[in-house]
Design a protein around this motif. Structure first.
Motif, PDB file in Angstrom:
ATOM      1  N   HIS A 162       0.839  -1.195   0.000  1.00 12.17           N
ATOM      2  CA  HIS A 162       0.000   0.000   0.000  1.00 12.17           C
ATOM      3  C   HIS A 162       0.878   1.250   0.000  1.00 12.17           C
ATOM      4  N   ALA A 163       0.410   2.296  -0.638  1.00 18.16           N
ATOM      5  CA  ALA A 163       1.175   3.543  -0.743  1.00 18.16           C
ATOM      6  C   ALA A 163       1.493   4.145   0.626  1.00 18.16           C
ATOM      7  N   ASN A 164       0.620   3.971   1.602  1.00 17.36           N
ATOM      8  CA  ASN A 164       0.912   4.515   2.931  1.00 17.36           C
ATOM      9  C   ASN A 164       2.188   3.909   3.512  1.00 17.36           C
ATOM     10  N   VAL A 165       2.383   2.618   3.297  1.00 19.94           N
ATOM     11  CA  VAL A 165       3.580   1.939   3.790  1.00 19.94           C
ATOM     12  C   VAL A 165       4.817   2.476   3.071  1.00 19.94           C
ATOM     13  N   ILE A 166       4.722   2.648   1.760  1.00 23.75           N
ATOM     14  CA  ILE A 166       5.837   3.188   0.980  1.00 23.75           C
ATOM     15  C   ILE A 166       6.190   4.586   1.470  1.00 23.75           C
ATOM     16  N   ARG A 167       5.196   5.423   1.660  1.00 26.23           N
ATOM     17  CA  ARG A 167       5.461   6.795   2.114  1.00 26.23           C
ATOM     18  C   ARG A 167       6.099   6.805   3.500  1.00 26.23           C
ATOM     19  N   TYR A 168       5.657   5.933   4.374  1.00 27.60           N
ATOM     20  CA  TYR A 168       6.237   5.843   5.716  1.00 27.60           C
ATOM     21  C   TYR A 168       7.692   5.370   5.632  1.00 27.60           C
ATOM     22  N   PHE A 169       7.950   4.298   4.860  1.00 28.41           N
ATOM     23  CA  PHE A 169       9.318   3.812   4.682  1.00 28.41           C
ATOM     24  C   PHE A 169      10.219   4.900   4.097  1.00 28.41           C
ATOM     25  N   PHE A 170       9.687   5.638   3.133  1.00 24.36           N
ATOM     26  CA  PHE A 170      10.423   6.733   2.500  1.00 24.36           C
ATOM     27  C   PHE A 170      10.881   7.744   3.550  1.00 24.36           C
ATOM     28  N   GLU A 227       5.651  11.494  10.652  1.00 24.51           N
ATOM     29  CA  GLU A 227       4.352  12.085  10.283  1.00 24.51           C
ATOM     30  C   GLU A 227       4.402  12.849   8.956  1.00 24.51           C
ATOM     31  N   ALA A 228       5.591  13.035   8.402  1.00 22.36           N
ATOM     32  CA  ALA A 228       5.707  13.712   7.102  1.00 22.36           C
ATOM     33  C   ALA A 228       5.056  12.903   5.989  1.00 22.36           C
ATOM     34  N   TRP A 229       4.863  11.596   6.169  1.00 22.06           N
ATOM     35  CA  TRP A 229       4.240  10.778   5.128  1.00 22.06           C
ATOM     36  C   TRP A 229       2.835  11.279   4.795  1.00 22.06           C
ATOM     37  N   LEU A 230       2.197  11.956   5.738  1.00 18.49           N
ATOM     38  CA  LEU A 230       0.846  12.475   5.504  1.00 18.49           C
ATOM     39  C   LEU A 230       0.830  13.600   4.468  1.00 18.49           C
TER      40      LEU A 230
END
Length: 104
Positions: free
Chosen positions: A38-46, A55-58
């Motif tokens: 899921h994209a949320n996981v990718i953004r968090y890993f990033f 919290e920047a993944w938001l």
């Protein structure tokens, strides 16, 4: 006895070079991991990989089916080569959530 030297041509991601050595240089070895999630996981890993606040993944948006490419060097440094790239998809297949195209 006399030492023998073999010449091998090795290809790295940066260039081709001829090296005189008995074995291939271990620095020429590359390893890739492909993670489909899921994209949320990718953004968090990033964010974690680049040492950004979690919290920047938001504040990041990525399209469905997008590609993200992180490089992790043996020294531990991380760089982002792509985040949410959708160049491999035709326009009509670009979606974000339930929205089609780029206007959402």
């Amino acid at each position: 006895g006399e030492a023998t030297t073999t010449t091998t041509t090795t290809t790295t991601t940066n260039s081709s070079s001829k090296k005189k050595e008995e074995e291939e240089d271990p620095r020429d070895h590359h390893e890739f991991e492909i993670i489909v999630c899921h994209a949320n996981v990718i953004r968090y890993f990033f964010c974690r990989a680049l040492q950004l606040p979690p919290e920047a993944w938001l504040r990041l948006c990525t399209f469905n089916c997008s590609l993200t490419y992180l490089t992790i060097r043996p020294t531990g440094t991380v760089s982002c080569r792509m985040l949410g790239d959708i160049g491999h998809l035709p326009y009509e297949m670009n979606t974000f959530s339930m929205h089609h195209g780029y206007n959402w």
